[in-house]
Design an enzyme around this catalytic site. Structure first.
Site, PDB file in Angstrom:
ATOM      1  N   ASN A 112      35.011  26.948  69.964  1.00 40.68           N
ATOM      2  CA  ASN A 112      36.145  26.854  69.100  1.00 40.68           C
ATOM      3  C   ASN A 112      35.665  26.880  67.814  1.00 40.68           C
ATOM      4  OD1 ASN A 112      36.660  24.049  70.395  1.00 40.68           O
ATOM      5  ND2 ASN A 112      37.963  23.795  68.703  1.00 40.68           N
ATOM      6  N   ASP A 113      36.013  26.045  66.983  1.00 39.46           N
ATOM      7  CA  ASP A 113      35.924  26.110  65.314  1.00 39.46           C
ATOM      8  C   ASP A 113      34.400  26.358  65.071  1.00 39.46           C
ATOM      9  OD1 ASP A 113      38.114  25.037  65.969  1.00 39.46           O
ATOM     10  OD2 ASP A 113      38.209  23.496  64.610  1.00 39.46           O
ATOM     11  N   SER A 170      34.998  18.863  64.554  1.00 38.37           N
ATOM     12  CA  SER A 170      34.826  19.707  63.392  1.00 38.37           C
ATOM     13  C   SER A 170      34.329  19.143  62.049  1.00 38.37           C
ATOM     14  CB  SER A 170      35.874  20.591  63.004  1.00 38.37           C
ATOM     15  OG  SER A 170      36.033  21.587  64.137  1.00 38.37           O
ATOM     16  N   GLU A 282      44.643  21.270  59.802  1.00 32.23           N
ATOM     17  CA  GLU A 282      43.192  21.093  60.374  1.00 32.23           C
ATOM     18  C   GLU A 282      42.170  21.814  59.669  1.00 32.23           C
ATOM     19  OE1 GLU A 282      44.070  20.311  65.383  1.00 32.23           O
ATOM     20  OE2 GLU A 282      43.833  22.477  64.625  1.00 32.23           O
ATOM     21  N   TRP A 370      45.166  28.606  69.943  1.00 30.84           N
ATOM     22  CA  TRP A 370      45.564  27.777  70.880  1.00 30.84           C
ATOM     23  C   TRP A 370      46.376  27.865  72.028  1.00 30.84           C
ATOM     24  CZ3 TRP A 370      41.619  24.881  71.765  1.00 30.84           C
ATOM     25  CH2 TRP A 370      40.847  24.328  71.145  1.00 30.84           C
TER      26      TRP A 370
HETATM   27  C1  FRU Z   1      40.760  22.849  65.301  1.00 32.55           C
HETATM   28  C2  FRU Z   1      40.479  21.556  66.158  1.00 32.55           C
HETATM   29  C3  FRU Z   1      40.039  20.555  65.058  1.00 32.55           C
HETATM   30  C4  FRU Z   1      39.119  19.697  65.984  1.00 32.55           C
HETATM   31  C5  FRU Z   1      38.515  20.638  66.759  1.00 32.55           C
HETATM   32  C6  FRU Z   1      38.319  20.006  68.178  1.00 32.55           C
HETATM   33  O1  FRU Z   1      40.719  23.859  66.350  1.00 32.55           O
HETATM   34  O2  FRU Z   1      41.714  21.161  66.962  1.00 32.55           O
HETATM   35  O3  FRU Z   1      41.033  19.950  64.495  1.00 32.55           O
HETATM   36  O4  FRU Z   1      38.221  19.053  65.195  1.00 32.55           O
HETATM   37  O5  FRU Z   1      39.578  21.773  67.018  1.00 32.55           O
HETATM   38  O6  FRU Z   1      37.705  20.695  68.955  1.00 32.55           O
END
Ligand code: FRU
Length: 565
Positions: A112-113, A170, A282, A370
Protein backbone atom coordinates in the site's frame (compact mmCIF):
# COMPACT_ATOMS: atom_id res chain seq x y z
CA UNK A 1 11.01 -32.26 9.64
CA UNK A 2 10.55 -33.42 13.18
CA UNK A 3 7.12 -32.82 14.72
CA UNK A 4 7.16 -31.79 18.37
CA UNK A 5 3.40 -31.27 18.61
CA UNK A 6 0.45 -30.52 16.34
CA UNK A 7 1.59 -26.89 16.31
CA UNK A 8 5.32 -27.22 16.29
CA UNK A 9 7.98 -28.80 14.13
CA UNK A 10 11.73 -28.58 13.92
CA UNK A 11 13.18 -28.33 10.46
CA UNK A 12 16.75 -29.58 10.17
CA UNK A 13 18.83 -27.78 7.58
CA UNK A 14 21.69 -29.96 6.42
CA UNK A 15 23.23 -27.55 3.90
CA UNK A 16 22.77 -23.74 3.69
CA UNK A 17 19.38 -22.78 2.27
CA UNK A 18 18.05 -19.33 1.54
CA UNK A 19 14.30 -19.63 1.98
CA UNK A 20 11.54 -21.43 3.70
CA UNK A 21 8.70 -21.50 1.16
CA UNK A 22 5.31 -21.04 2.79
CA UNK A 23 2.09 -22.14 1.03
CA UNK A 24 -0.64 -19.46 0.94
CA UNK A 25 -4.38 -19.75 0.46
CA UNK A 26 -5.98 -16.32 0.35
CA UNK A 27 -9.38 -17.41 1.64
CA UNK A 28 -7.92 -19.30 4.60
CA UNK A 29 -8.02 -17.65 8.00
CA UNK A 30 -4.79 -16.20 9.34
CA UNK A 31 -2.48 -18.25 11.53
CA UNK A 32 0.22 -16.85 13.69
CA UNK A 33 3.43 -18.28 12.32
CA UNK A 34 6.60 -18.14 14.31
CA UNK A 35 9.80 -19.20 12.61
CA UNK A 36 12.35 -19.29 15.43
CA UNK A 37 15.96 -19.14 14.44
CA UNK A 38 18.83 -20.44 16.58
CA UNK A 39 18.52 -17.45 18.91
CA UNK A 40 14.72 -17.56 18.99
CA UNK A 41 14.72 -14.01 17.64
CA UNK A 42 12.27 -13.72 14.80
CA UNK A 43 8.90 -12.05 15.15
CA UNK A 44 5.61 -13.94 14.71
CA UNK A 45 3.74 -13.06 11.50
CA UNK A 46 0.07 -13.36 10.54
CA UNK A 47 -0.07 -15.61 7.50
CA UNK A 48 -2.94 -17.20 5.53
CA UNK A 49 -1.39 -20.65 5.36
CA UNK A 50 -3.00 -23.14 3.00
CA UNK A 51 -5.82 -25.29 4.32
CA UNK A 52 -7.28 -26.80 1.14
CA UNK A 53 -5.41 -25.51 -1.87
CA UNK A 54 -2.18 -23.60 -2.43
CA UNK A 55 -2.73 -20.32 -4.29
CA UNK A 56 0.97 -19.42 -4.30
CA UNK A 57 4.10 -19.61 -2.17
CA UNK A 58 5.90 -16.83 -0.36
CA UNK A 59 9.56 -16.99 0.66
CA UNK A 60 10.65 -16.61 4.27
CA UNK A 61 14.25 -15.41 4.16
CA UNK A 62 16.55 -17.43 6.41
CA UNK A 63 19.71 -16.24 8.11
CA UNK A 64 22.91 -17.52 6.58
CA UNK A 65 24.25 -20.52 8.46
CA UNK A 66 20.85 -21.37 9.95
CA UNK A 67 20.86 -24.98 11.19
CA UNK A 68 17.72 -25.93 13.06
CA UNK A 69 14.55 -23.93 12.76
CA UNK A 70 11.55 -24.28 14.99
CA UNK A 71 8.31 -23.46 13.22
CA UNK A 72 5.26 -22.81 15.34
CA UNK A 73 1.81 -22.36 13.77
CA UNK A 74 -1.35 -21.58 15.73
CA UNK A 75 -3.87 -23.74 13.87
CA UNK A 76 -2.05 -25.65 11.17
CA UNK A 77 -3.87 -27.82 8.67
CA UNK A 78 -1.93 -31.03 7.88
CA UNK A 79 -1.57 -29.70 4.30
CA UNK A 80 0.70 -26.95 5.60
CA UNK A 81 3.35 -29.25 7.02
CA UNK A 82 3.40 -31.20 3.75
CA UNK A 83 3.82 -28.07 1.66
CA UNK A 84 6.43 -26.12 3.61
CA UNK A 85 9.77 -26.62 1.87
CA UNK A 86 13.30 -25.31 1.97
CA UNK A 87 14.73 -23.78 -1.17
CA UNK A 88 17.67 -21.83 -2.46
CA UNK A 89 15.58 -19.99 -5.02
CA UNK A 90 12.23 -18.27 -5.24
CA UNK A 91 10.62 -17.87 -8.62
CA UNK A 92 9.34 -14.27 -8.76
CA UNK A 93 8.78 -14.21 -12.54
CA UNK A 94 5.53 -12.56 -13.42
CA UNK A 95 2.41 -14.74 -13.56
CA UNK A 96 -0.15 -11.95 -13.72
CA UNK A 97 -2.24 -10.71 -16.66
CA UNK A 98 -2.88 -7.35 -15.08
CA UNK A 99 0.62 -6.49 -13.89
CA UNK A 100 1.47 -3.01 -15.19
CA UNK A 101 4.52 -2.65 -17.44
CA UNK A 102 5.77 0.78 -16.40
CA UNK A 103 4.10 1.46 -13.06
CA UNK A 104 5.85 0.27 -9.94
CA UNK A 105 4.56 -2.97 -8.40
CA UNK A 106 6.18 -5.21 -5.79
CA UNK A 107 7.61 -8.45 -7.21
CA UNK A 108 5.27 -10.38 -4.96
CA UNK A 109 3.15 -9.69 -1.91
CA UNK A 110 0.97 -6.83 -0.86
CA UNK A 111 1.81 -3.11 -1.20
CA UNK A 112 0.00 0.00 0.00
CA UNK A 113 1.30 3.51 0.77
CA UNK A 114 4.54 4.88 -0.67
CA UNK A 115 6.85 5.68 2.27
CA UNK A 116 10.15 7.43 2.87
CA UNK A 117 10.45 9.01 -0.57
CA UNK A 118 13.87 10.59 -0.66
CA UNK A 119 16.53 11.41 -3.23
CA UNK A 120 20.19 10.65 -2.52
CA UNK A 121 23.24 10.47 -4.80
CA UNK A 122 21.41 9.97 -8.08
CA UNK A 123 18.77 7.58 -6.73
CA UNK A 124 15.12 8.21 -5.96
CA UNK A 125 14.22 5.86 -3.13
CA UNK A 126 10.77 4.38 -2.82
CA UNK A 127 9.95 2.57 0.41
CA UNK A 128 6.44 1.22 0.71
CA UNK A 129 4.00 -0.50 3.02
CA UNK A 130 4.67 -4.14 2.35
CA UNK A 131 3.44 -7.57 3.38
CA UNK A 132 6.02 -10.07 2.15
CA UNK A 133 3.88 -13.00 3.41
CA UNK A 134 0.85 -12.77 1.14
CA UNK A 135 -0.98 -10.42 -1.19
CA UNK A 136 -3.42 -9.14 1.44
CA UNK A 137 -2.76 -6.35 3.96
CA UNK A 138 -0.89 -7.56 7.09
CA UNK A 139 2.52 -7.60 8.80
CA UNK A 140 3.57 -4.14 7.67
CA UNK A 141 7.25 -3.84 6.70
CA UNK A 142 8.94 -1.16 4.59
CA UNK A 143 9.68 -2.65 1.17
CA UNK A 144 12.30 -0.87 -0.91
CA UNK A 145 13.10 0.01 -4.52
CA UNK A 146 15.16 2.70 -6.25
CA UNK A 147 14.96 4.42 -9.61
CA UNK A 148 17.14 6.88 -11.49
CA UNK A 149 14.61 7.75 -14.18
CA UNK A 150 11.13 6.93 -12.82
CA UNK A 151 10.84 4.18 -15.43
CA UNK A 152 13.22 1.43 -14.34
CA UNK A 153 12.89 0.34 -10.74
CA UNK A 154 15.39 -1.83 -8.95
CA UNK A 155 13.89 -4.04 -6.26
CA UNK A 156 15.92 -4.15 -3.05
CA UNK A 157 15.70 -6.08 0.22
CA UNK A 158 13.05 -5.21 2.78
CA UNK A 159 14.36 -2.14 4.63
CA UNK A 160 12.54 -1.99 7.97
CA UNK A 161 10.94 -4.90 9.80
CA UNK A 162 8.43 -5.11 12.63
CA UNK A 163 9.80 -5.26 16.18
CA UNK A 164 8.49 -5.41 19.74
CA UNK A 165 6.96 -1.90 19.36
CA UNK A 166 4.78 -3.11 16.51
CA UNK A 167 4.57 -3.36 12.76
CA UNK A 168 6.03 -0.58 10.64
CA UNK A 169 3.42 1.84 9.33
CA UNK A 170 3.88 4.81 6.99
CA UNK A 171 6.28 7.71 7.29
CA UNK A 172 9.03 9.57 5.45
CA UNK A 173 12.81 9.94 5.16
CA UNK A 174 15.14 12.92 5.25
CA UNK A 175 18.86 13.36 4.66
CA UNK A 176 20.59 14.75 7.73
CA UNK A 177 23.20 16.83 5.92
CA UNK A 178 24.41 18.55 9.13
CA UNK A 179 24.42 15.42 11.32
CA UNK A 180 21.94 17.02 13.71
CA UNK A 181 20.85 13.63 15.06
CA UNK A 182 24.37 12.29 15.50
CA UNK A 183 23.91 9.24 13.26
CA UNK A 184 26.46 10.60 10.79
CA UNK A 185 26.70 13.32 8.17
CA UNK A 186 24.26 12.66 5.35
CA UNK A 187 22.62 9.79 7.22
CA UNK A 188 19.25 8.86 5.80
CA UNK A 189 16.73 8.99 8.63
CA UNK A 190 13.38 7.25 8.44
CA UNK A 191 10.42 8.31 10.58
CA UNK A 192 7.60 5.79 10.80
CA UNK A 193 4.76 4.71 13.01
CA UNK A 194 5.29 1.73 15.27
CA UNK A 195 1.85 0.14 15.22
CA UNK A 196 1.56 -2.00 18.32
CA UNK A 197 -0.93 -1.66 21.16
CA UNK A 198 -0.60 2.07 20.57
CA UNK A 199 0.57 4.03 17.55
CA UNK A 200 3.82 5.86 18.30
CA UNK A 201 6.49 7.47 16.12
CA UNK A 202 9.89 5.83 15.71
CA UNK A 203 13.20 6.43 13.98
CA UNK A 204 15.58 4.24 11.98
CA UNK A 205 18.69 5.40 10.17
CA UNK A 206 20.88 4.25 7.33
CA UNK A 207 24.46 5.12 6.52
CA UNK A 208 24.66 2.89 3.42
CA UNK A 209 22.50 4.73 0.86
CA UNK A 210 19.24 3.52 2.34
CA UNK A 211 20.05 -0.18 1.91
CA UNK A 212 19.95 -1.20 5.57
CA UNK A 213 18.54 0.58 8.61
CA UNK A 214 19.32 0.51 12.31
CA UNK A 215 16.56 1.35 14.73
CA UNK A 216 17.17 4.19 17.18
CA UNK A 217 17.56 2.60 20.62
CA UNK A 218 15.29 5.10 22.39
CA UNK A 219 12.24 4.56 20.20
CA UNK A 220 9.50 5.70 20.22
CA UNK A 221 10.28 9.42 19.95
CA UNK A 222 6.72 10.77 19.91
CA UNK A 223 3.71 9.30 21.74
CA UNK A 224 0.27 10.65 22.56
CA UNK A 225 -2.86 9.03 23.86
CA UNK A 226 -4.63 9.13 20.48
CA UNK A 227 -5.85 5.94 18.77
CA UNK A 228 -5.17 7.01 15.15
CA UNK A 229 -1.83 8.76 15.53
CA UNK A 230 0.42 8.02 12.61
CA UNK A 231 2.32 8.63 9.40
CA UNK A 232 4.98 11.15 10.55
CA UNK A 233 6.41 13.44 7.89
CA UNK A 234 9.52 15.46 8.74
CA UNK A 235 11.15 18.43 6.97
CA UNK A 236 13.58 21.21 7.82
CA UNK A 237 12.15 24.71 8.31
CA UNK A 238 14.99 27.05 7.42
CA UNK A 239 13.70 30.36 8.90
CA UNK A 240 13.18 28.90 12.39
CA UNK A 241 16.14 26.48 12.08
CA UNK A 242 13.99 23.63 13.30
CA UNK A 243 12.89 20.25 12.10
CA UNK A 244 9.12 19.91 11.86
CA UNK A 245 7.15 16.68 12.13
CA UNK A 246 3.54 16.54 10.89
CA UNK A 247 1.51 13.62 12.22
CA UNK A 248 -2.04 12.56 11.33
CA UNK A 249 -4.05 12.48 14.55
CA UNK A 250 -7.65 11.33 14.12
CA UNK A 251 -9.25 13.98 11.94
CA UNK A 252 -6.57 16.61 12.26
CA UNK A 253 -2.81 16.92 12.03
CA UNK A 254 -0.43 17.71 14.85
CA UNK A 255 2.84 19.58 14.35
CA UNK A 256 5.94 19.01 16.44
CA UNK A 257 9.36 20.66 16.30
CA UNK A 258 12.87 19.52 17.14
CA UNK A 259 16.43 20.73 17.01
CA UNK A 260 18.08 17.32 16.96
CA UNK A 261 15.44 15.10 15.28
CA UNK A 262 15.25 13.03 18.47
CA UNK A 263 13.45 15.22 21.05
CA UNK A 264 10.13 16.59 19.83
CA UNK A 265 7.94 19.36 21.21
CA UNK A 266 4.25 19.80 20.38
CA UNK A 267 3.61 23.06 18.48
CA UNK A 268 0.07 23.15 17.13
CA UNK A 269 -2.81 21.31 15.48
CA UNK A 270 -4.61 21.98 12.24
CA UNK A 271 -7.78 20.64 10.75
CA UNK A 272 -10.75 21.07 13.02
CA UNK A 273 -13.56 22.40 10.86
CA UNK A 274 -11.40 22.49 7.71
CA UNK A 275 -11.86 20.44 4.55
CA UNK A 276 -13.36 17.00 4.35
CA UNK A 277 -13.95 14.97 7.51
CA UNK A 278 -15.71 11.90 6.10
CA UNK A 279 -13.01 9.65 7.56
CA UNK A 280 -9.65 9.41 9.27
CA UNK A 281 -6.86 11.74 8.14
CA UNK A 282 -3.73 9.90 7.08
CA UNK A 283 -0.31 10.44 5.46
CA UNK A 284 0.19 14.23 5.68
CA UNK A 285 2.95 16.02 3.78
CA UNK A 286 3.66 19.74 4.32
CA UNK A 287 5.94 21.69 1.99
CA UNK A 288 6.54 25.13 0.52
CA UNK A 289 6.18 25.82 -3.20
CA UNK A 290 6.89 28.77 -5.43
CA UNK A 291 3.83 30.08 -7.26
CA UNK A 292 3.97 29.76 -11.05
CA UNK A 293 4.89 33.03 -12.77
CA UNK A 294 5.49 34.78 -9.44
CA UNK A 295 9.19 34.26 -8.74
CA UNK A 296 10.04 34.41 -5.05
CA UNK A 297 6.39 34.17 -3.95
CA UNK A 298 5.50 30.99 -2.16
CA UNK A 299 2.64 29.19 -0.44
CA UNK A 300 2.60 26.13 1.78
CA UNK A 301 0.78 23.00 0.66
CA UNK A 302 -0.50 20.36 3.07
CA UNK A 303 -1.33 17.08 1.37
CA UNK A 304 -3.76 15.11 3.40
CA UNK A 305 -5.14 11.70 2.62
CA UNK A 306 -8.56 10.74 3.87
CA UNK A 307 -10.28 7.39 4.22
CA UNK A 308 -13.23 6.99 3.90
CA UNK A 309 -14.80 10.27 2.78
CA UNK A 310 -13.23 10.47 -0.69
CA UNK A 311 -15.29 12.30 -3.29
CA UNK A 312 -16.29 9.04 -5.04
CA UNK A 313 -16.28 6.89 -1.91
CA UNK A 314 -13.44 5.41 0.11
CA UNK A 315 -9.94 6.81 -0.15
CA UNK A 316 -8.78 10.09 -1.73
CA UNK A 317 -6.20 12.86 -1.41
CA UNK A 318 -7.27 16.36 -0.41
CA UNK A 319 -4.92 19.29 0.11
CA UNK A 320 -4.84 22.64 1.84
CA UNK A 321 -2.89 25.73 0.88
CA UNK A 322 -1.75 28.61 3.10
CA UNK A 323 1.06 29.79 5.32
CA UNK A 324 3.38 28.12 7.82
CA UNK A 325 5.43 30.14 10.31
CA UNK A 326 7.49 27.34 11.86
CA UNK A 327 4.81 26.57 14.40
CA UNK A 328 1.30 26.98 12.99
CA UNK A 329 -0.21 26.16 9.60
CA UNK A 330 -2.87 28.69 8.53
CA UNK A 331 -5.18 27.73 5.69
CA UNK A 332 -5.89 30.46 3.15
CA UNK A 333 -9.30 29.01 2.15
CA UNK A 334 -12.70 29.14 3.75
CA UNK A 335 -12.98 26.20 6.18
CA UNK A 336 -15.58 24.42 4.04
CA UNK A 337 -13.36 24.47 0.92
CA UNK A 338 -12.24 21.03 -0.21
CA UNK A 339 -9.48 20.73 -2.79
CA UNK A 340 -9.03 17.26 -4.31
CA UNK A 341 -5.67 16.38 -5.76
CA UNK A 342 -6.97 13.72 -8.15
CA UNK A 343 -10.49 13.17 -9.42
CA UNK A 344 -10.48 9.38 -9.72
CA UNK A 345 -11.13 6.59 -7.26
CA UNK A 346 -7.63 5.14 -7.14
CA UNK A 347 -5.25 7.75 -5.85
CA UNK A 348 -4.28 7.52 -2.21
CA UNK A 349 -1.54 7.98 0.38
CA UNK A 350 0.15 10.55 -1.84
CA UNK A 351 3.42 12.02 -0.60
CA UNK A 352 6.39 13.76 -2.25
CA UNK A 353 10.13 13.10 -2.54
CA UNK A 354 12.30 15.02 -0.13
CA UNK A 355 15.73 16.32 -1.12
CA UNK A 356 14.87 16.10 -4.85
CA UNK A 357 17.30 17.95 -7.13
CA UNK A 358 16.45 21.24 -8.90
CA UNK A 359 13.79 22.03 -6.35
CA UNK A 360 11.48 19.52 -7.97
CA UNK A 361 8.31 18.51 -6.16
CA UNK A 362 7.44 15.02 -7.30
CA UNK A 363 4.52 13.11 -5.86
CA UNK A 364 3.45 9.50 -6.17
CA UNK A 365 0.26 7.84 -5.00
CA UNK A 366 -0.83 4.32 -4.18
CA UNK A 367 -3.14 3.50 -7.06
CA UNK A 368 -5.94 1.82 -5.16
CA UNK A 369 -8.76 2.38 -2.73
CA UNK A 370 -9.30 0.75 0.67
CA UNK A 371 -12.86 -0.10 -0.43
CA UNK A 372 -11.57 -2.96 -2.61
CA UNK A 373 -7.75 -2.95 -2.54
CA UNK A 374 -7.64 -6.45 -1.02
CA UNK A 375 -10.07 -7.85 -3.61
CA UNK A 376 -8.68 -6.63 -6.95
CA UNK A 377 -8.17 -9.55 -9.38
CA UNK A 378 -4.42 -10.15 -8.98
CA UNK A 379 -2.68 -12.76 -6.81
CA UNK A 380 1.10 -12.85 -6.92
CA UNK A 381 1.14 -9.18 -5.91
CA UNK A 382 -1.45 -6.52 -5.11
CA UNK A 383 -1.36 -2.83 -5.98
CA UNK A 384 0.66 -0.51 -8.16
CA UNK A 385 1.70 3.10 -7.68
CA UNK A 386 0.59 5.95 -9.90
CA UNK A 387 3.06 7.42 -12.37
CA UNK A 388 5.21 10.01 -10.57
CA UNK A 389 3.80 13.51 -10.98
CA UNK A 390 5.52 16.85 -11.05
CA UNK A 391 3.69 19.38 -8.91
CA UNK A 392 3.38 23.10 -9.54
CA UNK A 393 1.26 25.74 -7.90
CA UNK A 394 -0.91 28.39 -9.54
CA UNK A 395 -3.15 31.15 -8.25
CA UNK A 396 -6.75 31.70 -9.26
CA UNK A 397 -9.21 34.02 -7.55
CA UNK A 398 -7.09 34.42 -4.42
CA UNK A 399 -6.63 30.70 -4.01
CA UNK A 400 -3.70 28.41 -4.75
CA UNK A 401 -4.15 25.15 -6.64
CA UNK A 402 -1.87 22.29 -7.58
CA UNK A 403 -0.94 21.45 -11.14
CA UNK A 404 -0.21 17.74 -11.63
CA UNK A 405 1.80 16.66 -14.63
CA UNK A 406 3.40 13.34 -15.47
CA UNK A 407 7.15 13.69 -14.86
CA UNK A 408 9.06 14.61 -18.01
CA UNK A 409 11.09 11.38 -17.76
CA UNK A 410 8.02 9.37 -18.86
CA UNK A 411 8.48 10.64 -22.42
CA UNK A 412 11.37 8.18 -22.66
CA UNK A 413 8.79 5.39 -22.59
CA UNK A 414 7.59 6.35 -26.06
CA UNK A 415 8.92 3.57 -28.27
CA UNK A 416 6.92 4.49 -31.35
CA UNK A 417 4.50 7.21 -32.33
CA UNK A 418 1.43 6.93 -34.56
CA UNK A 419 -0.40 10.09 -35.58
CA UNK A 420 -3.93 10.22 -36.93
CA UNK A 421 -5.03 12.93 -39.33
CA UNK A 422 -7.47 15.51 -37.97
CA UNK A 423 -11.04 14.28 -37.64
CA UNK A 424 -14.32 16.18 -37.67
CA UNK A 425 -16.78 14.39 -35.44
CA UNK A 426 -20.38 15.23 -36.14
CA UNK A 427 -23.30 14.35 -33.98
CA UNK A 428 -24.78 11.89 -36.47
CA UNK A 429 -22.07 9.25 -36.39
CA UNK A 430 -19.18 8.30 -34.17
CA UNK A 431 -15.69 8.07 -35.68
CA UNK A 432 -13.87 4.79 -35.07
CA UNK A 433 -10.20 3.98 -34.82
CA UNK A 434 -10.27 0.22 -35.30
CA UNK A 435 -6.83 -0.57 -34.07
CA UNK A 436 -5.03 1.63 -31.59
CA UNK A 437 -1.86 -0.45 -31.95
CA UNK A 438 -1.01 -3.48 -34.08
CA UNK A 439 0.56 -5.22 -31.13
CA UNK A 440 -1.22 -3.93 -28.12
CA UNK A 441 0.19 -5.10 -24.80
CA UNK A 442 -2.10 -2.74 -22.93
CA UNK A 443 0.59 -0.16 -22.14
CA UNK A 444 0.45 3.07 -24.14
CA UNK A 445 -0.13 6.81 -24.03
CA UNK A 446 -2.73 8.77 -25.95
CA UNK A 447 -2.32 12.47 -26.57
CA UNK A 448 -5.49 14.03 -27.93
CA UNK A 449 -6.22 17.64 -28.89
CA UNK A 450 -9.86 18.66 -29.24
CA UNK A 451 -11.36 21.83 -30.64
CA UNK A 452 -15.00 22.25 -29.89
CA UNK A 453 -17.35 23.98 -32.28
CA UNK A 454 -20.87 23.28 -31.07
CA UNK A 455 -20.94 20.00 -29.14
CA UNK A 456 -22.34 19.88 -25.64
CA UNK A 457 -21.00 16.46 -24.83
CA UNK A 458 -17.94 15.13 -26.60
CA UNK A 459 -15.28 12.54 -26.00
CA UNK A 460 -14.50 8.94 -26.76
CA UNK A 461 -14.86 5.34 -25.75
CA UNK A 462 -11.92 2.98 -25.33
CA UNK A 463 -13.01 -0.60 -25.90
CA UNK A 464 -12.00 -4.14 -26.80
CA UNK A 465 -13.49 -7.04 -28.81
CA UNK A 466 -15.10 -8.44 -25.65
CA UNK A 467 -17.19 -5.30 -25.27
CA UNK A 468 -15.34 -4.00 -22.19
CA UNK A 469 -15.34 -0.23 -22.46
CA UNK A 470 -14.44 2.98 -20.68
CA UNK A 471 -16.03 6.30 -21.61
CA UNK A 472 -14.07 9.55 -21.27
CA UNK A 473 -15.97 12.71 -22.15
CA UNK A 474 -16.56 16.38 -21.49
CA UNK A 475 -20.04 17.50 -20.55
CA UNK A 476 -19.97 21.27 -21.05
CA UNK A 477 -23.41 22.16 -19.66
CA UNK A 478 -22.32 20.38 -16.48
CA UNK A 479 -18.76 21.80 -16.71
CA UNK A 480 -17.33 18.37 -16.06
CA UNK A 481 -14.97 15.83 -17.51
CA UNK A 482 -16.13 12.25 -16.87
CA UNK A 483 -14.65 8.78 -16.80
CA UNK A 484 -17.12 5.89 -16.69
CA UNK A 485 -15.65 2.48 -15.84
CA UNK A 486 -18.91 0.72 -14.99
CA UNK A 487 -18.48 -1.70 -17.95
CA UNK A 488 -14.69 -1.63 -18.11
CA UNK A 489 -14.11 -5.39 -17.72
CA UNK A 490 -13.97 -7.29 -14.42
CA UNK A 491 -15.93 -5.07 -12.08
CA UNK A 492 -17.97 -7.29 -9.81
CA UNK A 493 -15.26 -8.29 -7.33
CA UNK A 494 -16.58 -5.39 -5.23
CA UNK A 495 -19.83 -3.44 -5.24
CA UNK A 496 -17.78 -0.26 -4.85
CA UNK A 497 -15.70 -0.80 -7.97
CA UNK A 498 -18.09 0.14 -10.83
CA UNK A 499 -18.00 3.93 -10.82
CA UNK A 500 -18.30 7.15 -12.78
CA UNK A 501 -15.88 9.84 -11.69
CA UNK A 502 -15.76 13.49 -12.76
CA UNK A 503 -13.55 16.55 -12.54
CA UNK A 504 -14.60 20.20 -12.86
CA UNK A 505 -13.61 21.90 -16.14
CA UNK A 506 -14.01 25.38 -17.56
CA UNK A 507 -15.35 25.99 -21.05
CA UNK A 508 -12.55 26.63 -23.56
CA UNK A 509 -11.90 26.55 -27.31
CA UNK A 510 -9.39 23.75 -27.14
CA UNK A 511 -8.82 20.86 -24.78
CA UNK A 512 -5.84 18.58 -24.50
CA UNK A 513 -5.63 15.21 -22.75
CA UNK A 514 -2.72 12.90 -21.99
CA UNK A 515 -3.90 9.44 -21.09
CA UNK A 516 -1.64 6.76 -19.64
CA UNK A 517 -2.93 3.22 -19.96
CA UNK A 518 -1.05 0.37 -18.31
CA UNK A 519 -2.80 -3.01 -18.22
CA UNK A 520 -5.10 -2.22 -15.30
CA UNK A 521 -5.08 1.55 -14.97
CA UNK A 522 -6.01 4.75 -16.75
CA UNK A 523 -4.54 8.07 -15.65
CA UNK A 524 -6.00 10.97 -17.52
CA UNK A 525 -4.12 14.29 -17.30
CA UNK A 526 -5.63 17.52 -18.57
CA UNK A 527 -3.09 19.12 -20.90
CA UNK A 528 -2.64 22.11 -18.62
CA UNK A 529 -2.27 19.89 -15.53
CA UNK A 530 -5.37 21.37 -13.91
CA UNK A 531 -6.95 18.04 -13.28
CA UNK A 532 -5.88 14.44 -13.19
CA UNK A 533 -8.11 11.41 -12.86
CA UNK A 534 -6.78 8.00 -11.88
CA UNK A 535 -8.90 4.87 -12.13
CA UNK A 536 -8.19 1.16 -12.15
CA UNK A 537 -9.79 -1.01 -14.85
CA UNK A 538 -9.51 -4.76 -15.44
CA UNK A 539 -10.36 -5.39 -19.12
CA UNK A 540 -10.43 -9.00 -20.30
CA UNK A 541 -8.07 -7.98 -23.09
CA UNK A 542 -6.36 -4.63 -23.77
CA UNK A 543 -8.55 -1.83 -25.09
CA UNK A 544 -7.47 -1.60 -28.71
CA UNK A 545 -10.29 0.42 -30.24
CA UNK A 546 -11.38 3.96 -29.87
CA UNK A 547 -14.55 5.70 -30.92
CA UNK A 548 -15.08 9.49 -30.81
CA UNK A 549 -18.63 10.71 -30.38
CA UNK A 550 -20.48 13.93 -29.85
CA UNK A 551 -23.90 15.08 -28.70
CA UNK A 552 -25.68 18.34 -29.31
CA UNK A 553 -23.20 19.56 -31.96
CA UNK A 554 -19.87 18.85 -33.62
CA UNK A 555 -16.23 18.98 -32.59
CA UNK A 556 -12.80 18.50 -34.13
CA UNK A 557 -10.14 16.11 -33.06
CA UNK A 558 -7.17 18.16 -34.16
CA UNK A 559 -4.66 15.49 -33.37
CA UNK A 560 -4.45 11.99 -31.93
CA UNK A 561 -1.05 10.64 -31.09
CA UNK A 562 -0.58 7.09 -29.90
CA UNK A 563 2.68 6.17 -28.22
CA UNK A 564 3.44 2.52 -27.81
CA UNK A 565 5.36 1.84 -24.60
C1 FRU B 1 -2.96 4.61 4.77
C2 FRU B 1 -2.61 3.82 6.01
C3 FRU B 1 -1.71 4.63 6.92
C4 FRU B 1 -0.99 3.58 7.70
C5 FRU B 1 -0.81 2.50 6.67
C6 FRU B 1 -0.86 1.11 7.23
O1 FRU B 1 -3.30 3.84 3.68
O2 FRU B 1 -3.78 3.42 6.67
O3 FRU B 1 -2.41 5.56 7.71
O4 FRU B 1 0.21 4.04 8.21
O5 FRU B 1 -1.84 2.66 5.73
O6 FRU B 1 -0.48 0.18 6.28
Amino acid sequence: MEHRSENQAVIHISHPQKYLLLPIEEQAEESTVWVKDMNGNNRPMQIRLAQQTVDYYVPYLLDIGQKDLTVEITHPHPVVWEQITLSDTYDASNRETFRPLYHFTPLYGWMNDPNGLVYLDGEYHLYYQYNPYGSIWENMHWGHAVTKDFIHWEHLEVAIMPDELGTVFSGNCIIDTQNTAGFGKNAMIAFYTSAGKEQTQSIAYSTDQGRTFKKYDKNPVVSADIPDFRDPNVFYHTPSEKWIMVIAAGQEVQLYSSENLLDWKYESSFGEGYGNHGGVWECPDLFEMEIEDQPGKTKWVLLLNINPGGIFGGSATQYFTGEFDGSVFTCESKPETVKWMDWGKDHYATITWSNAPDNRKIAIAWMSNWQYANQVPTKQYRSANSVPRELKLYRQQNESYLINEPVEELKQLRKSEKTHPAIVVDRSKPYHIDSILEENEGAYELEIDFRNSSAEVFGFTLFNEKGDHVDLYYNLPEKRFYMDRTKSGLVDFSKDFPAITYAPVEKADTYKLRIFVDKCSIECFAGDGKFVMTNLVFPEEPYNRLSFYSKGGDFDVESVKIYNF
